[in-house]
Design a protein around this motif. Structure first.
Motif, PDB file in Angstrom:
ATOM      1  N   GLY A  27       0.817  -1.218   0.000  1.00 19.34           N
ATOM      2  CA  GLY A  27       0.000   0.000   0.000  1.00 19.34           C
ATOM      3  C   GLY A  27       0.842   1.255   0.000  1.00 19.34           C
ATOM      4  N   ILE A  28       1.915   1.249   0.762  1.00 21.27           N
ATOM      5  CA  ILE A  28       2.812   2.409   0.811  1.00 21.27           C
ATOM      6  C   ILE A  28       3.523   2.586  -0.529  1.00 21.27           C
ATOM      7  CG2 ILE A  28       4.921   3.304   1.890  1.00 21.27           C
ATOM      8  CD1 ILE A  28       3.883   1.886   4.506  1.00 21.27           C
ATOM      9  N   LEU A  29       4.016   1.479  -1.087  1.00 17.41           N
ATOM     10  CA  LEU A  29       4.708   1.562  -2.381  1.00 17.41           C
ATOM     11  C   LEU A  29       3.760   1.952  -3.515  1.00 17.41           C
ATOM     12  CD1 LEU A  29       7.110  -1.472  -2.079  1.00 17.41           C
ATOM     13  CD2 LEU A  29       7.752   0.941  -2.216  1.00 17.41           C
ATOM     14  N   ALA A  30       2.513   1.529  -3.421  1.00 17.78           N
ATOM     15  CA  ALA A  30       1.541   1.877  -4.467  1.00 17.78           C
ATOM     16  C   ALA A  30       1.354   3.388  -4.553  1.00 17.78           C
ATOM     17  CB  ALA A  30       0.208   1.187  -4.198  1.00 17.78           C
ATOM     18  N   ASP A  31       1.494   4.087  -3.435  1.00 21.90           N
ATOM     19  CA  ASP A  31       1.401   5.550  -3.458  1.00 21.90           C
ATOM     20  C   ASP A  31       2.618   6.177  -4.128  1.00 21.90           C
ATOM     21  OD1 ASP A  31      -1.092   5.776  -2.339  1.00 21.90           O
ATOM     22  OD2 ASP A  31      -0.352   6.075  -0.297  1.00 21.90           O
ATOM     23  N   HIS A  32       3.772   5.534  -4.009  1.00 21.73           N
ATOM     24  CA  HIS A  32       4.998   6.059  -4.631  1.00 21.73           C
ATOM     25  C   HIS A  32       5.088   5.714  -6.118  1.00 21.73           C
ATOM     26  CE1 HIS A  32       6.047   7.281  -0.742  1.00 21.73           C
ATOM     27  NE2 HIS A  32       7.160   6.622  -0.532  1.00 21.73           N
ATOM     28  N   TYR A  33       4.402   4.651  -6.519  1.00 24.92           N
ATOM     29  CA  TYR A  33       4.402   4.205  -7.925  1.00 24.92           C
ATOM     30  C   TYR A  33       2.957   4.051  -8.385  1.00 24.92           C
ATOM     31  CZ  TYR A  33       9.234   2.965  -6.801  1.00 24.92           C
ATOM     32  OH  TYR A  33      10.551   2.991  -6.404  1.00 24.92           O
ATOM     33  N   PRO A  34       2.238   5.163  -8.494  1.00 22.12           N
ATOM     34  CA  PRO A  34       0.795   5.093  -8.769  1.00 22.12           C
ATOM     35  C   PRO A  34       0.432   4.517 -10.138  1.00 22.12           C
ATOM     36  CG  PRO A  34       1.559   7.365  -8.841  1.00 22.12           C
ATOM     37  CD  PRO A  34       2.709   6.538  -8.355  1.00 22.12           C
ATOM     38  N   ASP A  35       1.364   4.493 -11.067  1.00 22.73           N
ATOM     39  CA  ASP A  35       1.059   3.980 -12.398  1.00 22.73           C
ATOM     40  C   ASP A  35       1.397   2.500 -12.565  1.00 22.73           C
ATOM     41  OD1 ASP A  35       0.152   6.476 -13.197  1.00 22.73           O
ATOM     42  OD2 ASP A  35       2.152   7.116 -13.840  1.00 22.73           O
ATOM     43  N   SER A  36       1.817   1.846 -11.493  1.00 24.73           N
ATOM     44  CA  SER A  36       2.243   0.459 -11.590  1.00 24.73           C
ATOM     45  C   SER A  36       1.097  -0.500 -11.291  1.00 24.73           C
ATOM     46  CB  SER A  36       3.411   0.179 -10.649  1.00 24.73           C
ATOM     47  OG  SER A  36       3.778  -1.177 -10.764  1.00 24.73           O
ATOM     48  N   SER A  37       0.564  -1.087 -12.343  1.00 29.04           N
ATOM     49  CA  SER A  37      -0.491  -2.086 -12.154  1.00 29.04           C
ATOM     50  C   SER A  37       0.075  -3.370 -11.533  1.00 29.04           C
ATOM     51  CB  SER A  37      -1.170  -2.396 -13.486  1.00 29.04           C
ATOM     52  OG  SER A  37      -0.241  -2.906 -14.416  1.00 29.04           O
ATOM     53  N   MET A  38       1.388  -3.570 -11.677  1.00 28.94           N
ATOM     54  CA  MET A  38       2.008  -4.752 -11.075  1.00 28.94           C
ATOM     55  C   MET A  38       1.969  -4.673  -9.558  1.00 28.94           C
ATOM     56  SD  MET A  38       5.267  -5.853 -13.279  1.00 28.94           S
ATOM     57  CE  MET A  38       5.246  -5.776 -15.055  1.00 28.94           C
ATOM     58  N   ILE A  39       2.135  -3.500  -9.012  1.00 30.19           N
ATOM     59  CA  ILE A  39       2.082  -3.354  -7.552  1.00 30.19           C
ATOM     60  C   ILE A  39       0.661  -3.613  -7.058  1.00 30.19           C
ATOM     61  CG2 ILE A  39       2.314  -1.714  -5.641  1.00 30.19           C
ATOM     62  CD1 ILE A  39       4.746  -0.548  -7.104  1.00 30.19           C
ATOM     63  N   THR A  40      -0.321  -3.121  -7.774  1.00 33.99           N
ATOM     64  CA  THR A  40      -1.715  -3.392  -7.414  1.00 33.99           C
ATOM     65  C   THR A  40      -2.006  -4.884  -7.489  1.00 33.99           C
ATOM     66  OG1 THR A  40      -2.387  -1.214  -8.204  1.00 33.99           O
ATOM     67  CG2 THR A  40      -4.119  -2.871  -7.981  1.00 33.99           C
ATOM     68  N   ALA A  41      -1.556  -5.525  -8.552  1.00 34.00           N
ATOM     69  CA  ALA A  41      -1.749  -6.976  -8.691  1.00 34.00           C
ATOM     70  C   ALA A  41      -1.033  -7.713  -7.556  1.00 34.00           C
ATOM     71  CB  ALA A  41      -1.243  -7.445 -10.047  1.00 34.00           C
ATOM     72  N   ALA A  42       0.144  -7.240  -7.181  1.00 32.83           N
ATOM     73  CA  ALA A  42       0.891  -7.852  -6.084  1.00 32.83           C
ATOM     74  C   ALA A  42       0.079  -7.811  -4.790  1.00 32.83           C
ATOM     75  CB  ALA A  42       2.231  -7.143  -5.893  1.00 32.83           C
ATOM     76  N   GLY A  43      -0.555  -6.686  -4.542  1.00 31.62           N
ATOM     77  CA  GLY A  43      -1.368  -6.550  -3.332  1.00 31.62           C
ATOM     78  C   GLY A  43      -2.528  -7.526  -3.308  1.00 31.62           C
ATOM     79  N   TRP A  44      -3.226  -7.643  -4.423  1.00 28.91           N
ATOM     80  CA  TRP A  44      -4.364  -8.564  -4.458  1.00 28.91           C
ATOM     81  C   TRP A  44      -3.917 -10.016  -4.368  1.00 28.91           C
ATOM     82  CZ3 TRP A  44      -8.413  -6.686  -2.665  1.00 28.91           C
ATOM     83  CH2 TRP A  44      -8.811  -5.379  -2.939  1.00 28.91           C
ATOM     84  N   LEU A  45      -2.762 -10.318  -4.949  1.00 26.32           N
ATOM     85  CA  LEU A  45      -2.236 -11.682  -4.840  1.00 26.32           C
ATOM     86  C   LEU A  45      -1.803 -11.991  -3.409  1.00 26.32           C
ATOM     87  CD1 LEU A  45      -0.315 -11.968  -8.193  1.00 26.32           C
ATOM     88  CD2 LEU A  45      -2.152 -13.482  -7.423  1.00 26.32           C
ATOM     89  N   MET A  46      -1.217 -11.026  -2.726  1.00 30.00           N
ATOM     90  CA  MET A  46      -0.844 -11.248  -1.322  1.00 30.00           C
ATOM     91  C   MET A  46      -2.089 -11.458  -0.462  1.00 30.00           C
ATOM     92  SD  MET A  46       2.383  -8.918  -0.321  1.00 30.00           S
ATOM     93  CE  MET A  46       3.860  -8.924  -1.308  1.00 30.00           C
TER      94      MET A  46
END
Length: 120
Positions: free
Chosen positions: A56-75
């Motif tokens: 969640g913290i990294l998603a704010d620093h990399y708002p255009d990264s769909s991979m980070i969002t996918a990582a969160g849902w997979l976790m």
């Protein structure tokens, strides 16, 4: 992303509750090997709930990264599937959930890989 910080925080609270329940209520009721399975579930639950907060913290620093969002849902899915199946397997005779555990583990692994790729 705020969603993952909130989910991670809620999952941390649940992890502490489940861990305390195991330590105080199940210790004398489960066979040692079943208690170990339960404790592994708690360990992965708490570790990956913290990871979800990090996502969640990294998603704010990399708002255009769909991979980070996918990582969160997979976790999130990994915690539910991996730890959840271990909890059930340790306290019930639900052998059908056995194949769910590796699927949850795979979600956790892919989540961490996607997080790394998303940051890169």
């Amino acid at each position: 992303m705020q969603t993952f910080v909130v989910l991670g925080s809620i999952l941390m609270a649940i992890g502490v509750i489940i861990g305390a329940f195991g330590a105080h209520m199940l210790k004398s009721r489960l066979e040692p090997d079943k208690l170990k399975v339960y404790e592994v579930g708690v360990q992965y639950h708490i570790t990956h709930a913290l990871g979800l907060i990090g996502v969640g913290i990294l998603a704010d620093h990399y708002p255009d990264s769909s991979m980070i969002t996918a990582a969160g849902w997979l976790m999130f899915a990994g915690i539910v599937l991996f730890s959840g199946s271990l909890y059930v397997l340790s306290v019930a005779k639900a052998r059908l959930l056995g194949p769910v555990t590796p699927l949850g583990g795979l979600c956790l692994i892919i989540g961490w890989v996607l997080l790394a790729l998303g940051v890169l």
